[in-house]
Design an enzyme around this catalytic site. Structure first.
Site, short mmCIF file in Angstrom:
data_model
loop_
_atom_site.label_atom_id
_atom_site.label_comp_id
_atom_site.label_asym_id
_atom_site.label_seq_id
_atom_site.Cartn_x
_atom_site.Cartn_y
_atom_site.Cartn_z
N GLU A 263 0.80 -1.23 0.00
CA GLU A 263 0.00 0.00 0.00
C GLU A 263 0.83 1.28 0.00
O GLU A 263 0.42 2.28 -0.59
CB GLU A 263 -0.93 0.01 1.22
CG GLU A 263 -2.00 -1.06 1.22
CD GLU A 263 -3.03 -0.84 0.13
OE1 GLU A 263 -3.20 0.30 -0.31
OE2 GLU A 263 -3.66 -1.82 -0.28
N SER B 50 -33.79 -18.12 -26.89
CA SER B 50 -34.94 -17.52 -27.58
C SER B 50 -35.58 -16.37 -26.83
O SER B 50 -36.49 -15.72 -27.38
CB SER B 50 -35.99 -18.60 -27.87
OG SER B 50 -35.49 -19.53 -28.81
#
Length: 957
Positions: free
Chosen positions: A104, A389
């Protein structure tokens, strides 16, 4: 002189000025500009700093609890109130500190709260890649942002963040800052702070026992806690862990050897065996988190102490989670584990979404089977699978109605397989064993989910037009241009239940679309700032498109592929969708999307491994049906209202283009379909239009030729043929010939016999178009009465006209006969015969008679009615037939050749395969040994023949 000298001086000054270098001017302007900018920026930054919040120590220790409210404003979740364990700096092991610092903020212990070197790199990245592309926040800045500021990406907030970070470093030590940071951040799975995270993921409450791989995992999680969740995504977490280990090597925290050894670890082997129970409403909360983060520039519902007002219906959410569970009272019977392509046993997955049809508000989300935890994969919102579909209304038929105003009757040819241009692939309609329907209506094609018509529709509408329509209702595509297979939901582009629910909801809501939403508003802590997050609705299609698609989808549920999803009593529209796996039977995906005026629901079932086919493709429909039934049971569900832009029109089935039915179109051939107003058919079909009957029908006996010459008139004989039939002595009417001429000769007639001649005009285009029959009678003189000649015609010639409207209706016990006649003084001779044999003759003065007694079941009786005047004149006889119900296709007895295979020794060969040795050969396969040949395949050994006057060629009948 003085004036001249002054003039020269002025000229020298002007010349000197003109020689001043231009770069000096530019530099001067630039310096002035930079000074002005510097003053302006300084003033602006001073303003930002002056408006920064004060450092509040109470906000540094733990994140705020965000409160989540349901659709009625009641609190249903308090995020951040639990799952937190505080840890002191002294309890943090060096391996964890090293992992966090390397990942970090590598210069954390050196910088004063702001890292100038990181800022420089971030500035370059933001200039080249856009603002916000790379951050430069130190651990101190991250702590400040999570404690005091909004996560929005604004320059003002970044300036305040750096200012407060510098202040924080003056008031707290580095150890205190790191301790507060590690206690505040969120690690996923509901865990706040590193201590709770170690307990949740590894079952460790003593941080000193953390191993190097475990420390690397904890250091890597805060960047993307949901994505890197090691319970759900161990492979992705492994990649992140390896990055952290490499950073630790880079910054001298561990050796290459230590990193290599740690990278060998199997992530699942490190994890705690007992995970937390599934979080209630977690699938919905994930959507809330995503919306808040996207719409409020990174705000975090787990740490920012927000008041979030949502659209959730908790009862609906609980029922959806119940249907996805394995509880014993769940009405859905899920299949057991199956083996995937890697040999692992896996369970079926499912996802579903419930929307309010009117607003698009999300009422419930089912994200996975058997509940979810924070960070779990959400199958309702995160999947991208071929929708099958369910795409047909979205890609094909919706755009066709919207842009070309097709009616629901619009004819499409299902004549596959349909070749895809430029490809070896073909589109099939999988109905039966390769069956194709030919010309069908758009309604039928959608109802039966036919693939070829959908593909043809997309090509006719145009790819760009169809894609624009689909995108307007929330569908996204992987490629810039869609392909033909998108029409049947089989391309590389996928969809989620959330996307499909949003798209179908536009059809349910009269063509109005807005993105489905879970959050209505957010209130920030302290300031009380309120932000409305409701999306704005937009009309994306015509109301006629929405209604006509809905009406067809109602048919798909009531009569078509979606029957399993139907809820009796509800006006419901919907569509199934399954996908195909090349080389295998079965479907790896099953969908159902449908709606009422109140709710829109989309469901999906399948497996993570897309090579696994579903044992049951109806479960998606079951999920829909049970959910819709539960949500609708105590409320009124109005039907969809037809807008003024749509017109219902009755059309004749089979016409291309649509035509109105004629007066003679059979009811069975009339269908009612929907048309866009202004596009209704106006032309009437002539397919079933009744032709005019022939006129001036005459029949005369020709003694020299021993024949009957028949002639008639017809106004227009174009595309018309004439069916000529005759009966002998009241027998059954037999077909003699079909001719295009208006005359016919019947040769070799029987002496002494009475012939009834019938002519019917028939259209050559369709045999269904026929006229009323016109008849006349003529009697052939007997052998002992050569001078007697009887002839008749349908127009009198001194005789009476025939009766009209002759009808006969038979029951098992009687035959009702009726007719009409203009002369009230006339009497009528009624002759009843069967198979050419006269059974009864009676004279009546009424226009009807009831024939009773000894009627043979299954037998056909011929009734001939001849009018008789007071002066003794008679008109031509007219005949009709009636069949008595009952009986079978058996051979007759005595004089009756039976129907269908029966044989008789009597006068008449029966119909079908009947044979008779009597006078008349029957129709069909009938055979007779006497004088008159039967119709069809009938054969006769007699001499009856008909000769067309055009070629005088004898033809045996």
């Amino acid at each position: 002189m003085a004036e001249k000298g002054q003039s020269r001086t002025a000229r020298r000054k002007q010349k000197k000025t003109s020689k001043k270098p231009i770069w000096k001017k530019i530099l001067l302007i630039a310096l002035i500009g930079m000074l002005a900018i510097g003053i302006g920026v300084g003033a602006l930054f001073t303003y930002y700093i002056s408006t920064a919040p004060e450092i509040d120590a109470s906000k540094l220790d733990s994140p705020y609890s965000s409160k989540i409210y349901d659709k009625d404003g009641d609190l249903f979740a308090d995020l951040g109130a639990t799952q937190r364990t505080k840890v002191e700096y002294s309890e943090l092991p060096d391996v964890l500190i090293d992992a966090v610092i390397a990942t970090e903020d590598s210069r954390f212990f050196e910088h004063p709260g702001v890292d100038i070197w990181r800022i420089g790199g971030a500035v370059i990245a933001n200039i080249t890649q856009g603002f916000g592309s790379e951050g430069a926040s130190t651990i101190t800045q991250q702590l400040v942002e999570k404690s005091f500021l909004s996560p929005e990406k604004k320059i003002s907030l970044k300036v305040q963040e750096m200012w407060l970070a510098l202040q924080l470093e003056q008031e707290y030590t580095k150890k205190q800052i790191l301790e507060m940071y590690l206690n505040k951040i969120y690690y996923g799975s509901g865990a706040y702070g590193v201590a709770k995270a170690a307990e949740v993921y590894f079952g460790k409450t003593d941080l000193s026992k953390l191993t190097l791989p475990e420390a690397a995992i904890l250091a890597g999680l805060p960047q993307r806690p949901s994505a890197y969740n090691p319970f759900k995504n161990p492979e992705l977490m492994k990649e992140r862990m390896n990055i952290v280990l490499s950073l630790m090597v880079q910054h001298g925290k561990i050796t290459e050897e230590q990193a290599a050894e740690a990278k060998k670890v199997d992530i699942p082997s490190l994890l705690s065996k007992s995970q937390e129970d599934p979080t209630p409403y977690e699938a919905f909360l994930q959507r809330v988190q995503k919306e808040v983060k996207q719409k409020l520039d990174g705000a975090d519902i787990y740490t920012d102490g927000l008041k979030i007002y949502t659209t959730i219906d908790t009862k609906a959410q609980e029922y959806v989670e119940f249907l996805l569970s394995n509880k014993e009272d769940n009405p859905i019977n899920y299949p057991g584990p199956v083996t995937d392509s890697k040999g692992n046993e896996v369970n079926m997955k499912a996802g579903m979404v419930v929307l309010d049809s009117k607003t698009g508000a999300i009422r419930a989300i089912g994200g996975d089977r058997n509940g979810m935890e924070s960070g779990d994969f959400n199958y309702a919102t995160d999947i991208s699978r071929q929708p099958g579909s369910t795409f047909k209304p979205v890609i094909a038929y919706g755009p066709a109605i919207e842009n070309q105003q097709w009616s629901t009757y619009h004819q499409l040819n299902d004549d596959g397989p349909y070749e895809i241009k430029g490809s070896d692939q073909k589109i099939h309609t999988w109905v039966g064993n390769g069956h194709y329907y030919g010309w069908v209506s758009m309604r039928f094609a959608l109802r039966e989910s036919l693939n070829v018509p959908a593909a043809k529709t997309l090509e006719e509408v145009g790819y760009g037009t169809a894609q624009k329509f689909a995108e307007s209702i929330g569908i996204t595509f992987n490629n810039d241009n869609i392909s033909l297979t998108d029409a049947i939901g089989g391309s590389s582009s996928g969809a989620s239940p959330m996307e499909l629910a949003g798209a179908y909801r536009a059809f349910a809501n009269e063509g109005i679309y807005n993105e489905p939403y879970a959050v209505t508003k957010v209130v920030f802590p302290d300031s009380g700032r309120e932000v409305n997050l409701k999306p704005e609705p937009e009309a994306v299609m015509s109301d006629y498109t929405a209604y006509m698609i809905t009406d067809m989808l109602k048919t798909a549920v009531n009569e078509g592929t979606g029957k399993a999803a139907d809820v009796p009593g509800l006006p419901l529209a919907g569509k199934t969708g399954t996908t195909n796996l090349e080389g295998k039977d079965g479907s790896p995906d099953s969908w159902f999307s449908g709606y009422t005026t109140n709710y829109t629901i989309s469901t999906w079932t399948g497996y993570d491994d897309q090579k696994v086919v579903l044992p049951d493709t109806k479960i998606a429909q079951d999920l829909f049906r049970y959910t819709m039934q539960e949500l609708s049971k105590d409320i009124e569900t109005p039907d969809f209202q037809k807008p003024d832009s749509v017109v219902e029109v009755a059309v004749e089935e089979g016409t291309k283009p649509a035509k109105l039915p004629s007066e003679n179109t059979p009811e069975s051939k009339i269908v009612t379909e929907l048309f866009v107003k202004g596009n209704v058919p106006s032309e009437t079909s002539e397919k079933y239009k009744q032709l005019d009957p022939v006129k001036d029908l005459k029949a005369e006996y020709n003694k020299d030729a021993n024949s009957i010459e028949v002639a008639w008139k017809y106004g227009s004989a174009e595309d018309i043929t004439f069916e000529v039939s005759a009966s002998v002595n009241g027998g059954q009417m037999q077909s003699l010939s079909s001719t295009n001429e208006t005359s016919l000769e019947i040769s070799n007639v029987e002496p002494g016999a009475e012939y009834e001649i019938q002519v019917v005009a028939v259209s050559e285009e369709t045999e269904a178009n026929a006229s009323e029959p016109v008849t006349t009678t003529v009697k052939v003189p007997g052998e002992n009465d050569e001078d007697e000649e009887n002839e008749g015609d349908g127009n009198g010639d001194g005789n009476l006209p025939p009766v009209g409207n002759l009808k006969a209706a038979a029951t098992e016990s009687k035959i009702d006969v009726s007719w009409s006649y203009d002369d009230q003084s006339a009497k009528y001779v009624v002759v009843v015969s069967r198979d050419g044999n006269k059974l009864k003759e009676q004279t009546v003065n009424t226009e009807g008679i009831v024939i009773e007694g000894n009627l043979e079941p299954g037998a056909t009786y011929t009734i001939t009615v001849t009018p008789t005047g007071q002066d003794g004149n008679t008109g031509p006889g007219k005949s009709t037939s009636a069949k008595v119900p009952g009986g079978g296709d058996t051979g007759g007895n005595d004089e009756d050749g039976g129907n269908g295979g029966g044989e008789g020794e009597g006068d008449t060969g029966g119909n079908g395969d009947g044979q008779g040795d009597g006078d008349t050969g029957g129709s069909g396969e009938g055979q007779g040994d006497s004088d008159t040949g039967g119709g069809g395949d009938g054969q006769s050994d007699g001499n009856a023949q008909s000769t067309n006057n055009t070629d005088n060629q004898n033809t045996e009948n």
